[in-house]
Scaffold this motif. Structure first.
Motif, PDB file in Angstrom:
ATOM      1  N   GLN A  95       0.681  -0.957  -0.072  1.00 57.84           N
ATOM      2  CA  GLN A  95      -0.256   0.022   0.101  1.00 57.84           C
ATOM      3  C   GLN A  95       0.754   1.506   0.126  1.00 57.84           C
ATOM      4  O   GLN A  95       0.219   2.046  -0.451  1.00 57.84           O
ATOM      5  N   VAL A  96       2.179   1.374   0.812  1.00 54.35           N
ATOM      6  CA  VAL A  96       2.767   2.405   0.733  1.00 54.35           C
ATOM      7  C   VAL A  96       3.675   2.472  -0.386  1.00 54.35           C
ATOM      8  O   VAL A  96       3.625   3.488  -1.550  1.00 54.35           O
ATOM      9  N   ALA A  97       3.614   1.832  -1.349  1.00 48.77           N
ATOM     10  CA  ALA A  97       4.398   0.990  -2.319  1.00 48.77           C
ATOM     11  C   ALA A  97       2.694   2.326  -3.516  1.00 48.77           C
ATOM     12  O   ALA A  97       3.922   3.071  -3.840  1.00 48.77           O
ATOM     13  N   GLN A  98       2.674   1.695  -3.459  1.00 46.08           N
ATOM     14  CA  GLN A  98       1.278   1.783  -4.071  1.00 46.08           C
ATOM     15  C   GLN A  98       1.087   3.602  -3.696  1.00 46.08           C
ATOM     16  O   GLN A  98       0.944   4.534  -5.365  1.00 46.08           O
ATOM     17  N   PHE A  99       0.599   4.182  -2.777  1.00 47.84           N
ATOM     18  CA  PHE A  99       0.552   5.075  -2.709  1.00 47.84           C
ATOM     19  C   PHE A  99       1.685   6.192  -2.481  1.00 47.84           C
ATOM     20  O   PHE A  99       1.473   7.729  -3.513  1.00 47.84           O
ATOM     21  N   SER A 100       3.137   5.962  -2.710  1.00 45.98           N
ATOM     22  CA  SER A 100       3.763   7.095  -3.280  1.00 45.98           C
ATOM     23  C   SER A 100       4.149   6.970  -4.973  1.00 45.98           C
ATOM     24  O   SER A 100       3.770   7.738  -5.591  1.00 45.98           O
ATOM     25  N   VAL A 101       3.367   6.240  -5.506  1.00 48.05           N
ATOM     26  CA  VAL A 101       3.260   5.910  -7.058  1.00 48.05           C
ATOM     27  C   VAL A 101       2.593   7.155  -7.492  1.00 48.05           C
ATOM     28  O   VAL A 101       2.131   8.016  -8.275  1.00 48.05           O
ATOM     29  N   VAL A 102       0.944   7.385  -6.724  1.00 46.96           N
ATOM     30  CA  VAL A 102       0.342   8.170  -6.777  1.00 46.96           C
ATOM     31  C   VAL A 102       0.750   9.375  -6.696  1.00 46.96           C
ATOM     32  O   VAL A 102       0.268  10.611  -7.580  1.00 46.96           O
ATOM     33  N   ARG A 103       1.327   9.789  -5.613  1.00 47.33           N
ATOM     34  CA  ARG A 103       2.013  10.600  -4.918  1.00 47.33           C
ATOM     35  C   ARG A 103       2.151  11.541  -6.338  1.00 47.33           C
ATOM     36  O   ARG A 103       2.621  12.336  -6.755  1.00 47.33           O
ATOM     37  N   GLN A 104       3.582  10.473  -6.775  1.00 44.91           N
ATOM     38  CA  GLN A 104       4.279  11.345  -8.201  1.00 44.91           C
ATOM     39  C   GLN A 104       3.430  11.399  -9.755  1.00 44.91           C
ATOM     40  O   GLN A 104       3.870  11.888 -10.211  1.00 44.91           O
ATOM     41  N   SER A 105       2.503  10.651  -9.404  1.00 45.95           N
ATOM     42  CA  SER A 105       1.662  10.873 -10.402  1.00 45.95           C
ATOM     43  C   SER A 105       0.750  12.354 -10.438  1.00 45.95           C
ATOM     44  O   SER A 105       1.162  13.234 -11.584  1.00 45.95           O
ATOM     45  N   VAL A 106       0.008  13.232  -8.870  1.00 46.53           N
ATOM     46  CA  VAL A 106      -0.565  13.694  -8.794  1.00 46.53           C
ATOM     47  C   VAL A 106       0.294  14.853  -9.134  1.00 46.53           C
ATOM     48  O   VAL A 106       0.042  15.806  -9.523  1.00 46.53           O
ATOM     49  N   ASN A 107       1.501  14.465  -8.432  1.00 49.22           N
ATOM     50  CA  ASN A 107       2.812  16.468  -8.429  1.00 49.22           C
ATOM     51  C   ASN A 107       2.817  16.011 -10.297  1.00 49.22           C
ATOM     52  O   ASN A 107       3.195  17.190 -10.655  1.00 49.22           O
ATOM     53  N   ARG A 108       3.101  15.224 -10.513  1.00 51.07           N
ATOM     54  CA  ARG A 108       3.661  15.045 -12.238  1.00 51.07           C
ATOM     55  C   ARG A 108       2.754  15.916 -13.144  1.00 51.07           C
ATOM     56  O   ARG A 108       2.867  16.718 -14.110  1.00 51.07           O
ATOM     57  N   PRO A 166     -16.171  14.581  -7.176  1.00 53.33           N
ATOM     58  CA  PRO A 166     -15.246  13.870  -7.194  1.00 53.33           C
ATOM     59  C   PRO A 166     -13.535  14.701  -6.952  1.00 53.33           C
ATOM     60  O   PRO A 166     -14.106  15.354  -7.487  1.00 53.33           O
ATOM     61  N   PRO A 167     -13.279  14.070  -6.097  1.00 54.71           N
ATOM     62  CA  PRO A 167     -11.318  14.353  -6.653  1.00 54.71           C
ATOM     63  C   PRO A 167     -11.230  14.714  -7.400  1.00 54.71           C
ATOM     64  O   PRO A 167      -9.707  14.020  -7.813  1.00 54.71           O
ATOM     65  N   LEU A 168     -11.244  15.867  -8.490  1.00 57.24           N
ATOM     66  CA  LEU A 168     -10.444  16.020  -9.328  1.00 57.24           C
ATOM     67  C   LEU A 168      -9.139  16.606  -9.743  1.00 57.24           C
ATOM     68  O   LEU A 168      -8.781  17.094  -9.095  1.00 57.24           O
ATOM     69  N   LEU A 169      -9.156  15.815 -10.414  1.00 59.47           N
ATOM     70  CA  LEU A 169      -6.846  16.473 -10.522  1.00 59.47           C
ATOM     71  C   LEU A 169      -7.404  18.235 -10.950  1.00 59.47           C
ATOM     72  O   LEU A 169      -6.165  18.517 -10.252  1.00 59.47           O
ATOM     73  N   SER A 170      -8.260  18.682 -11.757  1.00 57.37           N
ATOM     74  CA  SER A 170      -8.272  19.660 -11.993  1.00 57.37           C
ATOM     75  C   SER A 170      -8.847  20.322 -10.271  1.00 57.37           C
ATOM     76  O   SER A 170      -8.739  21.743 -10.242  1.00 57.37           O
ATOM     77  N   ILE A 171      -9.425  20.114  -9.306  1.00 56.75           N
ATOM     78  CA  ILE A 171      -9.586  20.262  -8.422  1.00 56.75           C
ATOM     79  C   ILE A 171      -8.778  20.818  -7.729  1.00 56.75           C
ATOM     80  O   ILE A 171      -7.957  21.203  -6.411  1.00 56.75           O
ATOM     81  N   VAL A 172      -8.582  19.307  -7.004  1.00 59.26           N
ATOM     82  CA  VAL A 172      -6.869  19.019  -6.264  1.00 59.26           C
ATOM     83  C   VAL A 172      -6.046  19.996  -5.924  1.00 59.26           C
ATOM     84  O   VAL A 172      -4.753  20.360  -6.048  1.00 59.26           O
ATOM     85  N   SER A 173      -5.379  20.096  -7.575  1.00 57.69           N
ATOM     86  CA  SER A 173      -3.849  21.117  -8.448  1.00 57.69           C
ATOM     87  C   SER A 173      -4.070  22.396  -7.819  1.00 57.69           C
ATOM     88  O   SER A 173      -3.340  22.891  -7.844  1.00 57.69           O
TER      89      SER A 173
END
Length: 297
Positions: A95-108, A166-173
């Motif tokens: 879960q930690v590894a997958q969550f880290s990938v998600v965070r990197q995708s959000v930042n990218r 929903p937490p759209l990327l255009s919103i949370v960004s």
């Protein structure tokens, strides 16, 4: 003990260091004109001090102080998981590894989605608007009822104002760290003040994927089950490290609340258990709150 005038008491506490001649304290002067001599400067200081009130009362809004409070941090850990409820170490590491990938995708993708125009029906509340954010994330229907009810499957015609965006990327960004922390606090408080239901925070058997403008929790359950949990997950994914003191307190509070709720679950096969374990896992192992971590089963 002899009575001492107030002015004399001040003199006792703050002895005069420089010889200053007495002056007419009612005299006025033009503050735009600089003093020409040291004596004139000291004279102005005397006059300004005489015009200050003896007692000043600050007008404080208690609600603002409560939101910024960061010292009431409980040092207690999470409640131990009942026998058979604790996840394995391998599961937690996954879960930690997958969550880290998600965070990197959000930042990218943050810059790209931040530049995209929001739909006409999306109006993001201000950071300090607690009620506005609850309605925005949870929906006006749930906010009014105080609990999540059954919802039809998501479709293009659905009314997000009623059931929550929903937490759209255009919103949370578009959310800075202060807003992320505030919304996390609002939703954590909502979780803490209400009875736990599967619809509140279940994330059972999910695969986190990016698809167009969504942060999805891809689930085998009805859409209504995870529309609260997706926001918690998305906000944690947007939370920057190192943590600010307010965020540190909030995520620890969230993990403790999850552990308390887990004690009330009757069966280890209940769909709520993996969801609660996931949030405890992310707080403790990804955000380095190791004293809250579950002992592997």
């Amino acid at each position: 003990m002899a009575w001492v005038p107030a002015e004399s008491a001040v003199e006792e506490l703050m002895p005069r260091l420089l010889p200053v001649d007495p002056c007419d304290l009612t005299e006025s002067f033009d503050p735009s004109v600089p003093p020409r001599t040291p004596q004139e400067y000291l004279k102005r200081v005397q006059i300004e001090a005489a015009q200050c009130p003896d007692v000043v009362v600050a007008q404080i809004d208690p609600k603002k102080l409560k939101r910024k409070q960061s010292v009431n941090v409980s040092l207690s850990g999470c409640q131990p998981a009942p026998e058979g409820y604790s996840p394995t170490l391998q599961w937690q590491q996954q879960q930690v590894a997958q969550f880290s990938v998600v965070r990197q995708s959000v930042n990218r993708h943050r810059s790209h989605w931040k530049s995209q125009q929001l739909d006409s029906n999306v109006t993001m509340p201000k950071s300090e608007d607690e009620e506005g954010w609850k309605k925005f994330c949870l929906g006006e229907r749930q906010y009014a009822e105080g609990a999540i009810g059954p919802t039809k499957n998501e479709n293009p015609e659905i009314d997000y104002i009623q059931i929550g965006f929903p937490p759209l990327l255009s919103i949370v960004s578009r959310m800075n760290q202060a807003t992320v922390t505030s919304v996390l606090e609002y939703l954590s408080n909502w979780f803490g003040e209400r009875d736990f239901t599967p619809e509140l925070v279940v994330l059972h058997l999910f695969i986190f994927i990016m698809k167009q403008n969504y942060i999805y929790l891809y689930m085998r359950y009805d859409y209504s089950i995870y529309r609260y949990g997706r926001w918690l997950y998305a906000l944690l994914a947007c939370l920057e490290k190192p943590l600010l003191p307010e965020a540190h307190s909030l995520i620890r509070q969230l993990a403790r609340r999850c552990s308390e709720v887990r004690l009330l679950v009757d069966s280890k096969d209940d769909e709520r258990v993996p969801a609660l374990n996931l949030l405890i896992c992310l707080v403790s192992r990804y955000f380095d709150q190791r004293d809250l971590a579950d002992e592997p089963s």
